[in-house]
Write a protein that holds these residues in place. Structure first.
Motif, PDB file in Angstrom:
ATOM      1  N   GLY A 284       0.825  -1.208   0.000  1.00 29.75           N
ATOM      2  CA  GLY A 284       0.000   0.000   0.000  1.00 29.75           C
ATOM      3  C   GLY A 284       0.859   1.258   0.000  1.00 29.75           C
ATOM      4  O   GLY A 284       0.589   2.231  -0.721  1.00 29.75           O
ATOM      5  N   GLU A 285       1.916   1.227   0.785  1.00 28.82           N
ATOM      6  CA  GLU A 285       2.820   2.377   0.908  1.00 28.82           C
ATOM      7  C   GLU A 285       3.418   2.764  -0.441  1.00 28.82           C
ATOM      8  O   GLU A 285       3.666   3.945  -0.709  1.00 28.82           O
ATOM      9  N   GLN A 286       3.663   1.765  -1.302  1.00 25.83           N
ATOM     10  CA  GLN A 286       4.274   2.034  -2.611  1.00 25.83           C
ATOM     11  C   GLN A 286       3.452   3.019  -3.440  1.00 25.83           C
ATOM     12  O   GLN A 286       3.973   3.734  -4.271  1.00 25.83           O
ATOM     13  N   VAL A 287       2.132   3.016  -3.200  1.00 27.47           N
ATOM     14  CA  VAL A 287       1.284   3.921  -3.979  1.00 27.47           C
ATOM     15  C   VAL A 287       0.559   4.910  -3.064  1.00 27.47           C
ATOM     16  O   VAL A 287      -0.414   5.534  -3.466  1.00 27.47           O
ATOM     17  N   GLY A 288       1.061   5.010  -1.820  1.00 30.39           N
ATOM     18  CA  GLY A 288       0.469   5.986  -0.898  1.00 30.39           C
ATOM     19  C   GLY A 288      -0.949   5.652  -0.462  1.00 30.39           C
ATOM     20  O   GLY A 288      -1.758   6.541  -0.201  1.00 30.39           O
ATOM     21  N   TYR A 289      -1.241   4.363  -0.384  1.00 30.65           N
ATOM     22  CA  TYR A 289      -2.588   3.931   0.015  1.00 30.65           C
ATOM     23  C   TYR A 289      -2.494   3.233   1.376  1.00 30.65           C
ATOM     24  O   TYR A 289      -1.764   2.250   1.530  1.00 30.65           O
ATOM     25  N   ASP A 290      -3.235   3.721   2.374  1.00 28.93           N
ATOM     26  CA  ASP A 290      -3.176   3.179   3.739  1.00 28.93           C
ATOM     27  C   ASP A 290      -4.189   2.039   3.884  1.00 28.93           C
ATOM     28  O   ASP A 290      -5.371   2.271   4.132  1.00 28.93           O
ATOM     29  N   ILE A 291      -3.704   0.793   3.738  1.00 29.11           N
ATOM     30  CA  ILE A 291      -4.615  -0.363   3.741  1.00 29.11           C
ATOM     31  C   ILE A 291      -5.274  -0.557   5.097  1.00 29.11           C
ATOM     32  O   ILE A 291      -6.464  -0.853   5.182  1.00 29.11           O
ATOM     33  N   ALA A 292      -4.504  -0.379   6.166  1.00 23.42           N
ATOM     34  CA  ALA A 292      -5.072  -0.572   7.506  1.00 23.42           C
ATOM     35  C   ALA A 292      -6.283   0.332   7.703  1.00 23.42           C
ATOM     36  O   ALA A 292      -7.276  -0.054   8.298  1.00 23.42           O
TER      37      ALA A 292
END
Lengths: 488, 488
Positions: free
Chosen positions: B167-175
């Protein structure tokens, strides 16, 4: 053919230890006795520990007896008295003698309770879960479940089951296809425990899936009218999971489960109840009505290392749809099924693939003290909370933040008039109180204020402990006030 | 004010037990000694247990001593000898005396090792993890981690971290936002352990996210060329997690981690290594090269109740990005941070919110026997596997299914010429072999055939055990053949 195997020095050392196993274990018994005798003098919350500077791994080791001695010499004094009667932090139970004996035996026989293929451990686990359903007056045949590592593990399994149920509603297999293409799933809750938020994140539902439901005035309990409105207004196609509380951590609020279960039924929502400690109220006749309706839940979380007073890590869950976690796991090759003689494969009901025989300390507790033993602990802890609340109400230095209705007292040290930041004052006071070593409490926020929580859940707590706690509170209130005035 | 509390009969019973704690614990010591003395005669895999028909919860209970007696009388004989030297099923270790003593002490002091606020337990856990990094020759400062309930818990934490990294790779916070809107995440693996598939499902990634990578000819090891091709051909925007094996369960295959880590670096893929038991090869100089490159991994799974010979449930993981699980959990109110004196809050590094002091049995093992003790176990178990493999090669009744290169022997009973279904024959043979009670093995499929696995991982196993195992194999092969011919 016979191949001679090299046996090294350390193998000899293990064999020597094993030959002297009884002597070694007797040393543990002695150390255990010494530790428990020290509970009265030991700081309840230890404040010191060695900084970890010596990190060299022993090349050869010193043998078991010496290792035990070394551990106790280096760290023994800095272990917390959390198993004792004046640890009122979090909701931490102690350990009854039966539970400790059961836990020791579990380590000694070290059965893998995950599958029924090679031992009676799974049969014992089934019986223990049945006993627990009876203890909590839940319909034995309607619910099944499994042991977990605690309430968080139980919340995890329950919410996993609810997630799979949500997929099932639209014929979408989440375990197989992932959450990325799943139908929208929303979780409705008024006062979710932090562990519930944690598992929501872990399961890929995401914290944002939690929809806050309004609380009833001046309590942490869910407002059923608000829930009904939210569910009615939910987008079509959304799958709904309602997470209710049977006993919140800060103020012991109970959701109205009769009302909630009817609402869930009307809206085809899954009803999960976090009863990790509030469910225990059900063992006491005069408190049992608080959990009315829990028998209609779809899943229930319970903790055992809290009010059941067994050692960490211990919890369990009950659900009507254990098939959903079994299907979502499906780690079991078909040919192993025959070996189970109809007993469950717990490997498919919890995160762990191998599982400690954690039914045993619970079995021992229930066999040794029965339903009456659990009821006694719950009843006395509630009386103790009431007693402390009465003392607080009568004291000019403290005030209750919420009524005390079960085992948790939520209160506040009244700051001096000139002290504007009451929250900071209470944090400072709590630190000073815990530093007395006479008691350990934890903070809690309620009604926008930082307060202090005292949770009673240890079987050992008696009047003398209460006296010592109130003395520490009284003295700390005086010295803390004096100290702060000096520095200002 | 002093409120007298009602103390019931069962509270008295607990207090009596507590007053006689030493006596009670001595009874556990005796029971433990008896159990361990019985290992030589006890069926390795027990085949009998009471059907759970008596499900009535005791109303009052019988006290600890009597409960212990009752448990042993009813279930003692049906406990498996799995802690002993001839349990070769799964990859099940035993328990060294030091580990058992440590586990008992962990229950006796019952510290909550999740937060450093009130005890030295967390400091001990930090030191123990450092020792383990030294034991496995991993860079101490590059890796951090936590204790888990086993390899599945460690795989779970590791894959959770990898998921958050994706998620971090595309700036998306999965948690926070859930998997529903997350970028596509794929998991590349040649021979994933069943627990890995399980956690993929649990984490909302879905089993379908696993992309099978080709294996090298005649092994379970990943073909690096195939991986490179798959990663090159991956859809743009896909986030990649590679799951490698350091020691597969059936044939002990090791992936080429030097090659895989280079490929992962080129394609910005996360490299996870399941080293739950294969990592132990690293403690033995002559086997250490098998895991070359593991020090470049992003996360590593390790089991402790297997080859480290500590009781269930015990495992741990190492990772370079422990911050990702801490952020994804974030259960910790900021004001608790100061109390940790820089020590980690393990509540944010594993599923469990409260955590048993499971560092202690490992600390005791390493302090008592040192690195040399672990190395001895690994080395001897590998010699034993080799010895059994040699015996199988020399026997006309059996054949190896794969070369024996570590601690697992994967073999097959050769069916009589007229017997067409060799798989069914082997399943029947295994059942008959386990029923002798002299040994317990588990099935394994390799190269399209159902075979049998014998995994050596117990510190106690000696030549006499091997002799008993091969005798049982020899005898069972004869009687099983005779029996089958009669019925045909």
């Amino acid at each position: 053919m016979r191949l001679m195997l090299t046996i090294g020095f350390n193998m000899t050392r293990m064999s020597d230890d094993y030959a002297n196993l009884t002597e070694l274990l007797n040393q543990v018994v002695t150390a255990t006795g010494d530790f428990h005798k020290s509970l009265s003098d030991r700081p309840v919350g230890a404040r010191k520990w060695d900084v970890v500077s010596d990190i060299e791994l022993p090349a050869q080791g010193v043998g078991s007896s010496e290792a035990l001695r070394e551990f106790l010499a280096r760290h023994g004094a800095n272990l917390s008295g959390s198993v004792g009667p004046r640890f009122l932090g979090y909701v931490t139970g102690g350990t009854t003698p039966a539970a400790m004996a059961g836990d020791w035996l579990a380590a000694a026989v070290d059965q893998n309770a995950a599958s029924p293929g090679d031992s009676a451990a799974v049969a014992v686990a089934v019986q223990t879960l049945d006993w627990l359903k009876q203890l909590f007056n839940l319909p034995v045949d309607a619910f099944d479940g499994a042991f977990t590592t605690g309430a968080t593990g139980a919340n995890f399994a329950s919410l996993l089951i609810a997630r799979e149920w949500a997929g099932e509603q639209v014929g979408y297999d989440i375990a197989k296809r992932g959450m990325a293409g799943a139908p929208p799933i929303a979780i409705y809750s008024a006062c979710p425990h932090s562990s519930f938020v944690k598992v929501t994140r872990y399961l890929g539902l995401g914290e944002n899936a939690i929809r806050p439901v309004a609380r009833l005035a001046e309590t942490e309990a869910m407002d059923p009218t608000s829930l009904e409105k939210l569910l009615s207004a939910a987008p079509s196609g959304e799958q709904k999971i309602v997470c209710a509380s049977a006993g919140t951590v800060t103020t012991n609020a109970f959701d109205d489960l009769v009302a909630l279960s009817s609402i869930c039924k009307r809206h085809n929502a899954w009803l999960h109840v976090d009863g990790a400690f509030g469910l225990f109220a059900r063992t006491v006749p005069e408190l049992a009505d608080r959990t009315s309706g829990i028998e209609r839940a779809d899943s229930i979380t319970v903790d055992a290392h809290k009010w059941l007073n067994v050692p960490y890590d211990s919890g369990f869950y009950f659900t009507r749809r254990v098939d959903l976690i079994e299907r979502a796991t499906g780690a079991l090759p078909a040919y192993l099924d025959v070996e189970g003689k109809g007993l469950p494969h717990y490997v498919n009901r919890a995160l762990e693939s191998s599982q400690r025989f954690r039914a045993l300390p619970i079995w021992m507790t229930l066999a040794a003290y029965g339903a009456a033993g659990v009821r006694d602990i719950v009843r006395r802890n509630c009386q103790q909370a009431k007693s402390l609340a009465d003392w607080i109400e009568a004291s000019p230095a403290f005030e209750l933040l919420a009524p005390t209705t079960l085992n948790v007292v939520c209160f506040r040290a009244i700051p001096p008039a000139e002290q504007e930041d009451g929250d900071a004052w209470n944090r400072g006071f709590l630190k000073a109180l815990n530093e007395t070593g006479d008691v350990f409490m934890t903070p809690g926020a309620y009604a926008g204020k930082t307060g202090i929580r005292a949770a009673f859940s240890n079987w050992m707590t008696v009047q003398e402990d209460l006296d010592r706690v109130t003395n520490a509170m009284h003295t700390t209130a005086r010295t803390f006030s004096a100290r702060r005035q000096e520095t200002e």
